[in-house]
Scaffold this motif. Sequence first.
Motif, mmCIF file in Angstrom:
data_model
loop_
_atom_site.group_PDB
_atom_site.id
_atom_site.type_symbol
_atom_site.label_atom_id
_atom_site.label_comp_id
_atom_site.label_asym_id
_atom_site.label_seq_id
_atom_site.Cartn_x
_atom_site.Cartn_y
_atom_site.Cartn_z
ATOM 1 N N VAL A 186 0.834 -1.208 0.000
ATOM 2 C CA VAL A 186 0.000 0.000 0.000
ATOM 3 C C VAL A 186 0.865 1.252 0.000
ATOM 4 C CG1 VAL A 186 -1.524 1.375 1.489
ATOM 5 C CG2 VAL A 186 -2.065 -1.031 1.032
ATOM 6 N N ARG A 187 1.848 1.271 0.871
ATOM 7 C CA ARG A 187 2.692 2.468 0.987
ATOM 8 C C ARG A 187 3.557 2.689 -0.254
ATOM 9 N NH1 ARG A 187 3.507 4.645 6.434
ATOM 10 N NH2 ARG A 187 1.674 3.982 7.610
ATOM 11 N N ALA A 188 4.008 1.619 -0.862
ATOM 12 C CA ALA A 188 4.795 1.773 -2.086
ATOM 13 C C ALA A 188 3.951 2.360 -3.211
ATOM 14 C CB ALA A 188 5.378 0.422 -2.503
ATOM 15 N N GLU A 189 2.693 1.908 -3.324
ATOM 16 C CA GLU A 189 1.799 2.425 -4.362
ATOM 17 C C GLU A 189 1.488 3.903 -4.137
ATOM 18 O OE1 GLU A 189 0.005 1.008 -7.117
ATOM 19 O OE2 GLU A 189 1.550 -0.517 -6.999
ATOM 20 N N ILE A 190 1.173 4.268 -2.897
ATOM 21 C CA ILE A 190 0.827 5.659 -2.600
ATOM 22 C C ILE A 190 2.045 6.566 -2.760
ATOM 23 C CG2 ILE A 190 0.026 7.243 -0.801
ATOM 24 C CD1 ILE A 190 -1.643 4.885 0.315
ATOM 25 N N ALA A 191 3.209 6.083 -2.345
ATOM 26 C CA ALA A 191 4.420 6.903 -2.385
ATOM 27 C C ALA A 191 4.729 7.390 -3.798
ATOM 28 C CB ALA A 191 5.603 6.122 -1.824
ATOM 29 N N ARG A 192 4.348 6.597 -4.803
ATOM 30 C CA ARG A 192 4.625 6.993 -6.190
ATOM 31 C C ARG A 192 3.868 8.258 -6.597
ATOM 32 N NH1 ARG A 192 3.583 1.257 -7.484
ATOM 33 N NH2 ARG A 192 5.583 0.162 -7.549
ATOM 34 N N THR A 193 2.790 8.562 -5.912
ATOM 35 C CA THR A 193 1.944 9.690 -6.305
ATOM 36 C C THR A 193 2.139 10.921 -5.427
ATOM 37 O OG1 THR A 193 0.051 9.184 -4.859
ATOM 38 C CG2 THR A 193 0.195 7.979 -6.928
ATOM 39 N N VAL A 194 2.856 10.792 -4.331
ATOM 40 C CA VAL A 194 2.958 11.897 -3.365
ATOM 41 C C VAL A 194 3.485 13.167 -4.018
ATOM 42 C CG1 VAL A 194 4.188 12.693 -1.305
ATOM 43 C CG2 VAL A 194 3.116 10.443 -1.318
ATOM 44 N N GLY A 195 4.472 13.033 -4.910
ATOM 45 C CA GLY A 195 5.053 14.202 -5.559
ATOM 46 C C GLY A 195 4.055 15.010 -6.356
ATOM 47 N N GLU A 196 3.026 14.329 -6.917
ATOM 48 C CA GLU A 196 2.016 15.039 -7.702
ATOM 49 C C GLU A 196 1.238 16.041 -6.861
ATOM 50 O OE1 GLU A 196 -0.457 12.898 -10.462
ATOM 51 O OE2 GLU A 196 0.826 11.130 -10.315
ATOM 52 N N PHE A 197 1.119 15.749 -5.565
ATOM 53 C CA PHE A 197 0.348 16.615 -4.679
ATOM 54 C C PHE A 197 1.233 17.560 -3.877
ATOM 55 C CE2 PHE A 197 -2.036 12.749 -5.484
ATOM 56 C CZ PHE A 197 -3.242 13.269 -5.938
ATOM 57 N N ALA A 198 2.426 17.108 -3.532
ATOM 58 C CA ALA A 198 3.333 17.920 -2.714
ATOM 59 C C ALA A 198 3.699 19.221 -3.405
ATOM 60 C CB ALA A 198 4.587 17.116 -2.385
ATOM 61 N N ARG A 199 3.750 19.215 -4.738
ATOM 62 C CA ARG A 199 4.170 20.425 -5.457
ATOM 63 C C ARG A 199 3.175 21.569 -5.339
ATOM 64 N NH1 ARG A 199 2.263 20.367 -11.047
ATOM 65 N NH2 ARG A 199 0.902 18.578 -11.404
ATOM 66 N N PHE A 200 1.941 21.280 -4.895
ATOM 67 C CA PHE A 200 0.936 22.332 -4.736
ATOM 68 C C PHE A 200 0.950 22.946 -3.341
ATOM 69 C CE2 PHE A 200 -0.883 19.660 -8.131
ATOM 70 C CZ PHE A 200 -0.984 20.619 -9.128
ATOM 71 N N GLY A 201 1.783 22.422 -2.447
ATOM 72 C CA GLY A 201 1.814 22.946 -1.089
ATOM 73 C C GLY A 201 0.799 22.260 -0.190
ATOM 74 N N ARG A 202 0.802 22.649 1.071
ATOM 75 C CA ARG A 202 -0.097 22.016 2.045
ATOM 76 C C ARG A 202 -1.538 22.433 1.801
ATOM 77 N NH1 ARG A 202 2.001 19.071 5.752
ATOM 78 N NH2 ARG A 202 0.047 19.059 6.908
ATOM 79 N N PRO A 203 -2.462 21.503 1.912
ATOM 80 C CA PRO A 203 -3.872 21.870 1.776
ATOM 81 C C PRO A 203 -4.367 22.639 2.997
ATOM 82 C CG PRO A 203 -3.683 19.579 2.442
ATOM 83 C CD PRO A 203 -2.287 20.061 2.191
ATOM 84 N N ASP A 204 -5.439 23.404 2.800
ATOM 85 C CA ASP A 204 -6.062 24.099 3.923
ATOM 86 C C ASP A 204 -7.015 23.185 4.678
ATOM 87 O OD1 ASP A 204 -4.899 26.707 3.392
ATOM 88 O OD2 ASP A 204 -6.197 26.744 1.615
ATOM 89 N N HIS A 205 -7.576 22.211 3.956
ATOM 90 C CA HIS A 205 -8.567 21.321 4.574
ATOM 91 C C HIS A 205 -8.434 19.947 3.920
ATOM 92 C CE1 HIS A 205 -11.911 20.834 7.261
ATOM 93 N NE2 HIS A 205 -12.749 20.447 6.316
ATOM 94 N N VAL A 206 -8.452 18.891 4.724
ATOM 95 C CA VAL A 206 -8.382 17.525 4.208
ATOM 96 C C VAL A 206 -9.687 16.824 4.544
ATOM 97 C CG1 VAL A 206 -7.105 15.355 4.195
ATOM 98 C CG2 VAL A 206 -5.890 17.506 4.614
#
Length: 309
Positions: A186-206
Amino acid sequence: MRLGVLDVGSNTVHLLVVDAHPGARPLPAHSHKAELRLAELLDADGAIGAPGVDRLVTIVGDALHTAEEKGCEAVLPFATSAVRDAANAEAVLARVKAETGVDLQVLTGAEEARLTFLAARRWFGWSAGKLLLLDIGGGSLEIAYGIDEEPDAAVSLPLGAGRLTAGWLPGDPPDPADVRALRRHVRAEIARTVGEFARFGRPDHVVATSKTFKQLARIAGAPGSGDGLYVQRVLSRSSLETWVPKLAAMTVEQRRGLPGVSEGRAAQLLAGALVAEGAMDLLGVDVLEICPWALREGVILRRLDHLPG
């Protein structure tokens, strides 16, 4: 107008009947569900077996009859990952149409993520700022991020609770080695996508949608459904980290005794918890809020947006 949304998901076929018009929130009028568990009915070749297809045709026919009885002007039928990923998807869709007249529209994973994001944005409004959405279904995990109604990034991963349970956790209770192997996967699959979201900065609400997140929040102490739709329900990563080993040590029957856990979902809860924990950890989420609206509402809202004024 009265609309019916027919959602052929990985766990259930759900007909939601709503009264809706542009500019107003859809008001639920009737809900009709039938368990199907397509994500667990795939054969060794990845096809939906004959018994599963037979049951799907029957359930869709029953749902269509219910929609007619309830006075729906239109039915919006769609299917998600279990049908999308099946090796015999085209044959299944053709048979459903031939025997029921229902032309199931298969959503891509990205479409699923975008429509669910739309529903969450409408629920929380513009004041929520930059929104990060997580949704765990029976067949897939959707993640979306954005500041508008259309997300800046949206991905779908084959990490649904039903799919993972069937493929990785055969024991009851599961073997600890299997749990560790699934956690790594699970973590290996999710880790591949983290960069796609990290580049936008921290969200205000999750925020999170889906039955899996609702049940995890409930066992972690969130208010039950009897307290109403508008009560805030949150889930913290620290609570998940406490509950994952507890769930791993339980049998399915023991999980069924937990508050808010439905009988049909108890077997999938551990896999769902591992996905939720992994997503929150790798995306740096400490606390998220449960959103009552999800994919079905997103489909309705998109339809209403395209009605002539």
